[in-house]
Design a protein around this motif. Structure first.
Motif, PDB file in Angstrom:
ATOM      1  N   ILE B  43       0.816  -1.111   0.072  1.00  0.00           N
ATOM      2  CA  ILE B  43      -0.072   0.167  -0.117  1.00  0.00           C
ATOM      3  C   ILE B  43       0.771   1.446  -0.117  1.00  0.00           C
ATOM      4  N   VAL B  44       0.972   1.809  -1.116  1.00  0.00           N
ATOM      5  CA  VAL B  44       1.816   3.008  -1.426  1.00  0.00           C
ATOM      6  C   VAL B  44       1.268   4.382  -1.446  1.00  0.00           C
ATOM      7  N   GLU B  45       1.674   5.097  -0.558  1.00  0.00           N
ATOM      8  CA  GLU B  45       1.050   6.687  -0.542  1.00  0.00           C
ATOM      9  C   GLU B  45       2.005   7.359  -1.219  1.00  0.00           C
ATOM     10  N   VAL B  46       1.639   8.251  -2.470  1.00  0.00           N
ATOM     11  CA  VAL B  46       2.432   9.171  -3.204  1.00  0.00           C
ATOM     12  C   VAL B  46       2.312  10.391  -3.088  1.00  0.00           C
ATOM     13  N   VAL B  54       4.828   3.611   2.771  1.00  0.00           N
ATOM     14  CA  VAL B  54       4.783   2.391   2.271  1.00  0.00           C
ATOM     15  C   VAL B  54       4.358   1.232   3.529  1.00  0.00           C
ATOM     16  N   ALA B  55       3.054   0.665   3.120  1.00  0.00           N
ATOM     17  CA  ALA B  55       2.849  -0.455   4.245  1.00  0.00           C
ATOM     18  C   ALA B  55       2.965  -1.678   3.419  1.00  0.00           C
ATOM     19  N   PRO B  56       3.702  -2.679   3.738  1.00  0.00           N
ATOM     20  CA  PRO B  56       3.486  -4.046   3.186  1.00  0.00           C
ATOM     21  C   PRO B  56       2.383  -4.615   3.724  1.00  0.00           C
ATOM     22  N   ASP B  57       1.705  -5.454   2.896  1.00  0.00           N
ATOM     23  CA  ASP B  57       0.473  -6.261   3.449  1.00  0.00           C
ATOM     24  C   ASP B  57       0.700  -7.569   2.941  1.00  0.00           C
ATOM     25  N   PRO B 354       9.861  -0.836   3.332  1.00  0.00           N
ATOM     26  CA  PRO B 354       9.620   0.700   3.595  1.00  0.00           C
ATOM     27  C   PRO B 354      10.894   1.449   3.498  1.00  0.00           C
ATOM     28  N   ALA B 355      11.880   0.934   3.920  1.00  0.00           N
ATOM     29  CA  ALA B 355      13.031   1.716   4.401  1.00  0.00           C
ATOM     30  C   ALA B 355      13.785   1.932   2.885  1.00  0.00           C
ATOM     31  N   VAL B 356      13.474   0.917   1.920  1.00  0.00           N
ATOM     32  CA  VAL B 356      14.263   1.296   0.684  1.00  0.00           C
ATOM     33  C   VAL B 356      13.366   1.922  -0.312  1.00  0.00           C
ATOM     34  N   LEU B 357      11.974   2.104  -0.056  1.00  0.00           N
ATOM     35  CA  LEU B 357      11.230   2.615  -0.943  1.00  0.00           C
ATOM     36  C   LEU B 357      10.808   4.105  -0.613  1.00  0.00           C
ATOM     37  N   LEU B 358      10.995   4.550   0.662  1.00  0.00           N
ATOM     38  CA  LEU B 358      10.617   5.695   1.131  1.00  0.00           C
ATOM     39  C   LEU B 358      11.486   6.806   0.310  1.00  0.00           C
TER      40      LEU B 358
END
Ligand code: SF4
Ligand code: SF4
Lengths: 156, 381
Positions: B43-46, B54-57, B354-358
């Motif tokens: 779940i990605v918030e842009v 980012v929240a992995p589900d 989340p750490a690599v995507l943010l």
């Protein structure tokens, strides 16, 4: 100056990448056209089972060890034999390893897909027939010039 | 009975709202139907195209394997344990048999240890090649999708000669391994690893030196050394951040103490570093395979091990392709374990997503995300 060098290097690297790819247009293909060209597996491949009716004592150890519970012990006259449901079998061949009488054996027959589910139930009689000889002749081979590909097996 | 809750809207856009700073953010669902996410949802918030949350589900492929193991004989569990990651089956299997042997006090003969290591290293190559091919297709590089999948056949075919199965081997059993080396295996293994090393050079030329890849991977998805340690990452993800940690060296098991190999680390912590760690590991594995077939001692391959699990507690861990895979096992004298805790590399690396995507752009997501080599099935177990 640096951006120009960077761009030139990028152009060279991209050209090298393209050339590497183009070279492989002349490589033999990896893919087998399966029903026409059949892959030959070696002896020892864990394909479907072969049951030796004369050796089997009906002890049921194979049914006990089977992780997928796909073996049922069924009566045949005075004796009992295993019956397989191949819809569930994962071909781990623990049944073969654990049979105390060496009544089970791996075969090289690997295409046992069927159109209906009940055909996947293999009776002891069907299991005891040796695999049908099919035209399996392609093997995977690596050589320095042609690279890796599937080639017809060499005649012995 | 009240009416069932309304399902979420079918479009990928869930809501638009104004954040505190007044900027518009948009929440997107990536996955779970494998749109480059694996069998999971992110779940990605842009904000614009910058990822702000980012929240992995995970959990879409959860099979309850820990419970299944508790209800089965220790031998019958082996095929199930391989299932979470069939491309890396023997490494997971190794963690299981190691923990069993620790409780049973069984020592594996040296030849058995070498054969285990041999299959483990072949599996590592196969798993990394699978990762590489998916990486290629994520970046739109179709050649890099085809080549590794084709070259995987080199090792799948080799493993088939050794074990009789192509991917799920069930080859390691408590006490040793199930089969010995077939005749002619050593020459074939040397030939294939040498050929494969040549192919790796071609991979470098077509993909890893290619500016189309490097410009998309360098500096993207940076995971700093401190952050990687703090999040408890493992495997290539950790080594890509410059941490020299590998169980094969730190806590040598099987035949690893007798082999000469190096642990690859890269200091930058970006997607490119993690990719290069995978490449280096494949090269090292090729070397190890050649050493094993040369040095393998003669002798028995298997020692008799009981089919029951005595009372006791064990923690068996190995370095699988995606990081440390471990079992915490409690036996109570029956043929089933009382409890088996199963932790895989992907499960631990989930924290790094989340750490690599943010802070990256949405278009960089495939590069950064897949460089972690997160395998949802393995993480969900
Ligand atoms: S096949 Fe072997 S294990 Fe199975 S019932 Fe017959 S003798 Fe027993
Ligand atoms: S191969 Fe494995 S799954 Fe298939 S019948 Fe034998 S024990 Fe059962």
């Amino acid at each position: 100056m640096a951006p120009v060098i960077g761009k030139a290097k990028a152009a060279v690297d991209i050209s090298i990448a393209y050339l590497t790819g183009i070279r492989h247009l002349f490589h033999r293909p990896y893919t087998l056209r399966f029903p026409q060209q059949r892959y030959a597996v070696e002896k020892g491949y864990r394909g479907r089972h072969l049951l030796h009716l004369d050796r089997c004592t009906g002890c049921g150890i194979c049914a006990w060890i089977c992780p997928e519970k796909c073996i049922t012990i069924v009566p045949r006259g005075q004796r009992w034999y295993p019956q397989y449901f191949y819809g569930r079998c994962c071909f781990c061949h623990f049944c073969t390893d654990y049979c105390p009488e060496f009544a089970l054996e791996e075969t090289v027959e690997y295409d046992i897909a069927e159109y209906t589910r009940d055909r996947l139930v293999w009776s002891p009689e069907r299991l005891s027939k040796p695999p049908v000889k099919k035209d399996d002749k392609y093997v995977f081979s690596v050589d320095t010039i042609g690279g890796a590909s599937q080639v017809p097996q060499k005649e012995e | 009975m009240s009416a069932p809750p309304k399902p979420p809207p079918l479009t990928t856009v869930e809501s638009t709202e104004t954040s505190d700073s007044g900027a518009q953010t948009l929440t997107l669902s990536v996955g779970p139907q494998h749109s480059g996410s694996g069998h999971m949802r992110l779940i990605v918030e842009v904000d614009g195209d910058i990822i702000v949350n980012v929240a992995p589900d995970p959990g879409y492929v959860h099979r309850g394997i820990e419970k299944i193991i508790e209800l089965r004989n220790i031998i019958k569990s082996i095929p199930v344990i391989e299932r979470p990651s069939i491309i890396d089956a023997s490494n997971l299997n190794h963690a299981w048999v190691r923990s069993i042997e620790e409780i049973q006090g069984v020592e594996v003969p040296r030849r058995g240890q070498y054969l285990r290591t041999l299959l483990n290293e072949m599996n590592r190559i196969m798993s990394h090649l699978y990762w590489l091919s998916i990486y290629g297709v994520f970046l739109g590089h179709t050649t890099m999708f085809m080549w590794p999948l084709g070259d995987r056949e080199l090792f799948i075919d080799l493993a088939e000669k050794l074990t009789g199965a192509r991917i799920t081997y069930s080859y390691l059993v408590p006490g040793g391994v199930r089969r010995d080396l077939p005749p002619g295996f050593a020459e074939e293994a040397v030939k294939r690893t040498e050929y494969f090393e040549k192919r790796l050079k071609e991979y470098d030329r077509i993909f890893f030196n290619n500016p189309l890849f490097t410009s998309r991977a360098k500096g993207i998805g940076v995971l700093s050394r401190e952050k990687a340690i703090e999040l408890g990452c493992t495997g290539p993800t950790l080594r890509g951040s410059g941490v020299d940690a590998d169980l094969r060296k730190d806590e040598p098991y099987a035949a690893y103490p007798e082999l000469d190999f190096e642990i690859s680390t890269r200091p930058d912590g970006d997607s490119f570093s993690r990719a290069m760690v995978h490449m280096d590991e494949m090269r090292e594995s090729c070397k190890m395979i050649r050493q094993i077939v040369k040095k393998i001692p003669s002798g028995p391959i298997r020692r008799k091990a009981p089919i029951v699990l005595p009372r006791g507690v064990a923690y068996g861990r190995v370095e699988s392709a995606r990081g440390e895979c471990s079992f915490y096992l409690i036996g109570e004298g029956g043929d089933k374990p009382y409890r088996a805790r199963y932790i895989t590399g992907s499960y631990r690396n989930m924290a790094a997503i989340p750490a690599v995507l943010l802070g990256n752009r949405l278009a960089d997501m495939p590069t950064a995300w897949w460089s972690i080599d997160y395998w949802p099935v393995e993480a969900d177990r």
